[in-house]
Enzyme design. Structure first.
Site, mmCIF file in Angstrom:
data_model
loop_
_atom_site.group_PDB
_atom_site.id
_atom_site.type_symbol
_atom_site.label_atom_id
_atom_site.label_comp_id
_atom_site.label_asym_id
_atom_site.label_seq_id
_atom_site.Cartn_x
_atom_site.Cartn_y
_atom_site.Cartn_z
ATOM 1 N NE ARG A 71 -8.077 -12.164 8.846
ATOM 2 C CZ ARG A 71 -8.707 -11.117 9.363
ATOM 3 N NH1 ARG A 71 -8.651 -10.893 10.666
ATOM 4 N NH2 ARG A 71 -9.382 -10.285 8.593
ATOM 5 C CE LYS A 112 -3.981 -2.265 2.100
ATOM 6 N NZ LYS A 112 -3.427 -3.565 2.510
ATOM 7 C CB THR A 154 10.076 7.549 -0.570
ATOM 8 O OG1 THR A 154 10.795 8.689 -0.118
ATOM 9 C CG2 THR A 154 10.077 6.476 0.496
#
Ligand code: XMP
Length: 249
Positions: free
Chosen positions: A227, A82, A89
């Site tokens: 999950r 994200k 950067t």
């Protein structure tokens, strides 16, 4: 992604996430990740890696080892960083992840194009890797940012933030957008904007309450599932059942 999905006959992207382990036990995370990957690789088309693995295992140690395993199984590797910083950067972040073998990177469109996303897209596309942008996240608080009503800076007209992001993803040449499966109506609305030209990746299945079949019917091309598979007693069975539930939808 289309080729991987076709050859694997699956549109499931496995989010290879595991809960925290004390730093001295971090090797357990690598063992779990390798074992889940081995069990489910025939039911998925790609793997999404997040900070859950990069932080304990390191990009050029455990993670690169996993990326090699992923790519060796004919699957694509997506880094869910994200990315959300200034262009210079962002470029460095992208270069490191692509050097580790990732095929695509997820970024946050709130940073804007000039000196934000543009340098990121430049470095990614130069290396022939994909850029996937968030459009509407799967959690409840997503409405506070992605769901805001805004004044479009180009048209001066009122619009919804996520509709603006969907239009921009088209304009920027994004390789995918992320829309939560927890908001199927928004998937449909966004699909009308991107018209199938930018594939929709949808997380939030199972544990977060989204339903795989509903997300696909609403217009999602790929489902991101974590999950529900990684923490299942039998991950292969969980992945195969999920796949069965969307086959033919
Ligand atoms: P679960 O366990 O809920 O994990 O299936 C979902 C995975 O996807 C990530 N996630 C998102 N990633 N945009 C993203 O780029 C989203 O809206 C979003 N929602 C969930 C989450 O971090 C986890 O890795």
């Amino acid at each position: 992604m289309q080729e991987a999905a076709k050859s694997k006959n699956s549109r499931i992207v496995l989010a290879l996430d595991f809960p925290f382990e004390a730093p001295e036990n971090r090797n357990k995370v690598l063992v779990k990740a390798q074992s889940v990957l081995k069990a489910v690789h025939s039911h998925i088309c790609a793997v999404k890696i997040n900070h859950h693995l990069v932080l304990p295992l390191g990009t050029f140690d455990g993670v690169q080892q996993l990326v090699e395993q992923i790519r060796g199984q004919g699957l694509l590797a997506i880094m869910d960083a994200k990315v959300n910083d200034i262009g210079a950067t962002n470029q460095t972040i992208a270069q490191y992840y692509f050097a580790a073998g990732f095929d695509a990177l997820i970024a946050n469109p709130f940073i804007g194009w000039e000196e934000g996303l543009k340098p990121l897209f430049e470095v990614s596309h130069k290396l022939n890797r994909g850029m996937i942008l968030l459009c509407y996240m799967s959690h409840k608080g997503a409405s506070e940012g992605y769901g805001q009503t805004i004044i479009d800076s180009e048209t001066g007209k009122k619009t919804l933030q996520y509709i603006s992001f969907a239009k921009k993803a088209l304009k920027y040449g994004a390789d995918g957008i992320v829309v939560g499966a927890t908001y199927p109506q928004k998937i449909t609305e966004i699909k009308h904007v991107v018209g199938g030209k930018v594939p929709i990746y949808s997380p939030g299945i199972g544990t977060q309450g989204g339903a795989a079949e509903t997300a696909v019917k609403a217009g999602a091309e790929y489902l991101i599932v974590g999950r529900e598979i990684t923490l299942a007693v039998d991950p292969a069975k969980a992945a195969s059942q999920l796949l069965d539930s969307i086959n033919g939808v």
